[in-house]
Design a protein around this motif. Structure first.
Motif, PDB file in Angstrom:
ATOM      1  N   ILE A 225       0.860  -1.187   0.000  1.00  0.00           N
ATOM      2  CA  ILE A 225       0.000   0.000   0.000  1.00  0.00           C
ATOM      3  C   ILE A 225       0.897   1.238   0.000  1.00  0.00           C
ATOM      4  O   ILE A 225       1.595   1.514   0.977  1.00  0.00           O
ATOM      5  CB  ILE A 225      -0.931   0.047   1.232  1.00  0.00           C
ATOM      6  CG1 ILE A 225      -1.787  -1.219   1.316  1.00  0.00           C
ATOM      7  CG2 ILE A 225      -1.800   1.304   1.176  1.00  0.00           C
ATOM      8  CD1 ILE A 225      -2.848  -1.346   0.259  1.00  0.00           C
ATOM      9  N   ASP A 226       0.872   1.972  -1.102  1.00  0.00           N
ATOM     10  CA  ASP A 226       1.666   3.199  -1.266  1.00  0.00           C
ATOM     11  C   ASP A 226       0.691   4.334  -1.537  1.00  0.00           C
ATOM     12  O   ASP A 226      -0.008   4.326  -2.567  1.00  0.00           O
ATOM     13  CB  ASP A 226       2.631   3.020  -2.438  1.00  0.00           C
ATOM     14  CG  ASP A 226       3.578   4.205  -2.619  1.00  0.00           C
ATOM     15  OD1 ASP A 226       3.441   5.202  -1.901  1.00  0.00           O
ATOM     16  OD2 ASP A 226       4.455   4.123  -3.505  1.00  0.00           O
ATOM     17  N   ILE A 227       0.622   5.307  -0.636  1.00  0.00           N
ATOM     18  CA  ILE A 227      -0.416   6.339  -0.719  1.00  0.00           C
ATOM     19  C   ILE A 227       0.158   7.709  -0.344  1.00  0.00           C
ATOM     20  O   ILE A 227       1.156   7.812   0.375  1.00  0.00           O
ATOM     21  CB  ILE A 227      -1.611   6.018   0.208  1.00  0.00           C
ATOM     22  CG1 ILE A 227      -1.130   5.707   1.638  1.00  0.00           C
ATOM     23  CG2 ILE A 227      -2.421   4.856  -0.340  1.00  0.00           C
ATOM     24  CD1 ILE A 227      -2.255   5.429   2.622  1.00  0.00           C
ATOM     25  N   GLY A 228      -0.491   8.746  -0.835  1.00  0.00           N
ATOM     26  CA  GLY A 228      -0.079  10.095  -0.472  1.00  0.00           C
ATOM     27  C   GLY A 228      -0.947  11.143  -1.123  1.00  0.00           C
ATOM     28  O   GLY A 228      -1.769  10.860  -2.002  1.00  0.00           O
ATOM     29  N   GLY A 229      -0.756  12.365  -0.683  1.00  0.00           N
ATOM     30  CA  GLY A 229      -1.498  13.491  -1.222  1.00  0.00           C
ATOM     31  C   GLY A 229      -1.086  14.770  -0.525  1.00  0.00           C
ATOM     32  O   GLY A 229      -0.303  14.747   0.434  1.00  0.00           O
ATOM     33  N   PRO A 230      -1.592  15.910  -0.998  1.00  0.00           N
ATOM     34  CA  PRO A 230      -1.204  17.189  -0.419  1.00  0.00           C
ATOM     35  C   PRO A 230      -2.067  17.602   0.768  1.00  0.00           C
ATOM     36  O   PRO A 230      -3.255  17.287   0.835  1.00  0.00           O
ATOM     37  CB  PRO A 230      -1.415  18.163  -1.591  1.00  0.00           C
ATOM     38  CG  PRO A 230      -2.545  17.545  -2.365  1.00  0.00           C
ATOM     39  CD  PRO A 230      -2.394  16.055  -2.219  1.00  0.00           C
ATOM     40  N   VAL A 231      -1.448  18.295   1.706  1.00  0.00           N
ATOM     41  CA  VAL A 231      -2.175  19.025   2.751  1.00  0.00           C
ATOM     42  C   VAL A 231      -1.858  20.505   2.548  1.00  0.00           C
ATOM     43  O   VAL A 231      -0.834  20.856   1.978  1.00  0.00           O
ATOM     44  CB  VAL A 231      -1.777  18.574   4.175  1.00  0.00           C
ATOM     45  CG1 VAL A 231      -2.073  17.101   4.374  1.00  0.00           C
ATOM     46  CG2 VAL A 231      -0.316  18.858   4.458  1.00  0.00           C
ATOM     47  N   GLU A 232      -2.744  21.362   2.989  1.00  0.00           N
ATOM     48  CA  GLU A 232      -2.516  22.793   2.816  1.00  0.00           C
ATOM     49  C   GLU A 232      -1.254  23.228   3.575  1.00  0.00           C
ATOM     50  O   GLU A 232      -1.008  22.747   4.673  1.00  0.00           O
ATOM     51  CB  GLU A 232      -3.718  23.591   3.326  1.00  0.00           C
ATOM     52  CG  GLU A 232      -4.972  23.408   2.489  1.00  0.00           C
ATOM     53  CD  GLU A 232      -4.872  24.035   1.103  1.00  0.00           C
ATOM     54  OE1 GLU A 232      -3.804  24.586   0.761  1.00  0.00           O
ATOM     55  OE2 GLU A 232      -5.841  23.952   0.354  1.00  0.00           O
ATOM     56  N   SER A 237       2.375  14.155   1.245  1.00  0.00           N
ATOM     57  CA  SER A 237       2.777  12.959   1.984  1.00  0.00           C
ATOM     58  C   SER A 237       3.094  11.864   0.982  1.00  0.00           C
ATOM     59  O   SER A 237       2.694  11.918  -0.185  1.00  0.00           O
ATOM     60  CB  SER A 237       1.648  12.499   2.911  1.00  0.00           C
ATOM     61  OG  SER A 237       0.502  12.130   2.151  1.00  0.00           O
ATOM     62  N   ASP A 238       3.806  10.847   1.434  1.00  0.00           N
ATOM     63  CA  ASP A 238       4.126   9.684   0.600  1.00  0.00           C
ATOM     64  C   ASP A 238       4.631   8.598   1.534  1.00  0.00           C
ATOM     65  O   ASP A 238       5.691   8.747   2.150  1.00  0.00           O
ATOM     66  CB  ASP A 238       5.193  10.051  -0.439  1.00  0.00           C
ATOM     67  CG  ASP A 238       5.415   8.952  -1.474  1.00  0.00           C
ATOM     68  OD1 ASP A 238       4.785   7.888  -1.358  1.00  0.00           O
ATOM     69  OD2 ASP A 238       6.235   9.162  -2.385  1.00  0.00           O
ATOM     70  N   SER A 239       3.881   7.535   1.665  1.00  0.00           N
ATOM     71  CA  SER A 239       4.260   6.493   2.629  1.00  0.00           C
ATOM     72  C   SER A 239       3.827   5.127   2.114  1.00  0.00           C
ATOM     73  O   SER A 239       2.710   4.969   1.626  1.00  0.00           O
ATOM     74  CB  SER A 239       3.603   6.765   3.986  1.00  0.00           C
ATOM     75  OG  SER A 239       3.907   5.742   4.912  1.00  0.00           O
ATOM     76  N   THR A 240       4.723   4.157   2.243  1.00  0.00           N
ATOM     77  CA  THR A 240       4.425   2.792   1.818  1.00  0.00           C
ATOM     78  C   THR A 240       4.603   1.838   2.990  1.00  0.00           C
ATOM     79  O   THR A 240       5.608   1.889   3.695  1.00  0.00           O
ATOM     80  CB  THR A 240       5.364   2.342   0.682  1.00  0.00           C
ATOM     81  OG1 THR A 240       5.376   3.329  -0.344  1.00  0.00           O
ATOM     82  CG2 THR A 240       4.902   1.016   0.098  1.00  0.00           C
TER      83      THR A 240
END
Length: 368
Positions: A225-232, A237-240
């Motif tokens: 599971i590799d997921i991430g996205g922006p926060v204001e 983020s980017d974490s596996t």
């Protein structure tokens, strides 16, 4: 939408101008995208109509923008920065407006500027523009305290998503169904959206850039599971993490234990004064020593900030020296085509005397 205070962008513009002069350039032309967002807090997005910030080595910056796009600048810091606005309407020549702000013809452009803008600039100056990478890379690679705070908030948010993985990741569901739930959770836990989602179950986990499919997850699967996205205000983020549902076979446990050692060694190697390639080697050498070198098929890491992938790249051949404020992933993986794969990824920030991880979730092989 959020942005930093105008003082943050004012200081960035001043450093950009200084570095432009040091590079012997007359000025740089920055089109829409993460570089423009970094410099003035603008999220403007256009393609065929030129919107560009012109930063001369001395003098007042100018923003060339189509009049119909002016509203897109409302939430940026432009009005507080003393930037000259040169708006234009269809039928006018925006490239002349851009070059009027520059004292000479040696210019550089941001590396994401479309060719349909680069070529007209070249025609009007009589020379091919250079890339502004040497200027903008140096600025964006070294994160200031506000940026590091934003990255930590992003890391905490994605950690919270991984902490909930047992709610959705179960045998009998498809990768698509799990990805849909993860997408909702990424937003619920503080991101503005999901930039990417990888749910690689069983043999799909052996493809590092597999996204998700209609494959039904099975009880004996190893799942990446590799997921991430922006926060204001836009930092990613980017974490596996790698998951399983039963006690894994001995060969999987043994390989994963080596992978953990490799990831830990790379984190420990990351400190000021060492080269990016030495951090890659710290992970790679351990995998090679245990016969897994050919199973590690990508670089050890990439920088992160307003873009998910940016400099510095943690890869063999990159001799750049690590400095405090650099932020990047450390993500060795092992991949067995047709069978399974595993990856461990954390974001770290270089400090004055070492590095600090942004993610805090444990990264052992997680049994759900």
């Amino acid at each position: 939408m959020q942005r930093f205070s105008a003082d943050v962008y004012r200081e960035r513009l001043a450093r950009a101008a200084a570095r432009t002069g040091e590079a012997g350039m007359d000025g740089i032309v920055v089109s829409t995208g993460p570089d423009l967002r970094y410099l003035i807090g603008s999220r403007a997005d256009t393609f065929e109509r030129l919107t560009a910030l012109i930063i001369p080595q001395s003098g007042t910056p100018r923003l060339v923008v189509a009049r119909l796009e002016l509203a897109s600048l409302a939430e940026s810091a432009v009005s507080e920065l003393g930037i000259e606005i040169a708006d234009w309407v269809d039928g006018q020549d925006p490239y002349t407006l851009a070059l009027e702000a520059l004292p000479g013809s040696r210019i550089a452009v941001s590396d994401t500027m479309p060719a349909l803008h680069v070529i007209p600039l070249a025609e009007r100056t009589g020379r091919t523009p250079e890339l502004a990478t040497t200027v903008l890379r140096e600025l964006r690679m070294i994160k200031d305290p506000a940026e590091i705070k934003a990255l930590r908030a992003a890391g905490a948010a994605i950690d919270r998503v991984h902490a909930r993985m047992g709610e959705w990741l179960t045998p009998g569901r498809t990768e698509q169904e799990v990805a849909d739930d993860i997408r909702e959770a990424i937003v619920a836990e503080g991101h503005t959206g999901a930039e990417f989602i990888i749910v690689g179950s069983g043999p799909n986990g052996a493809d590092p850039h597999h996204e998700f499919s209609d494959r039904i997850i099975e009880r004996g699967d190893i799942v990446v599971i590799d997921i991430g996205g922006p926060v204001e205000p836009g930092y990613n983020s980017d974490s596996t993490r790698t998951y399983c549902f039963t006690e894994p076979p001995a060969d999987v446990s043994d390989a994963y234990a080596v992978l953990e050692r490799a990831q830990r060694a790379a984190v420990e190697a990351a400190r000021p004064g060492v080269s990016a390639e030495s951090v890659d080697a710290a992970a790679r050498d351990i995998l090679v020593e245990h016969g897994l070198g050919d199973r590690f098929i990508h670089r050890t890491g990439h920088g992160i900030g307003l873009s998910v992938h940016e400099e510095p790249y943690i890869v063999g051949g990159n001799t750049i020296t690590l400095r405090p404020g650099m932020a990047f992933s450390v993500e060795p993986g092992v991949y067995f085509p047709g069978r399974w794969g595993a990856r461990i990824e954390d974001i770290v920030v270089i400090t004055d005397d070492g590095c600090e991880p942004v993610n805090t979730r444990p990264h052992g092989l997680v049994t759900l």
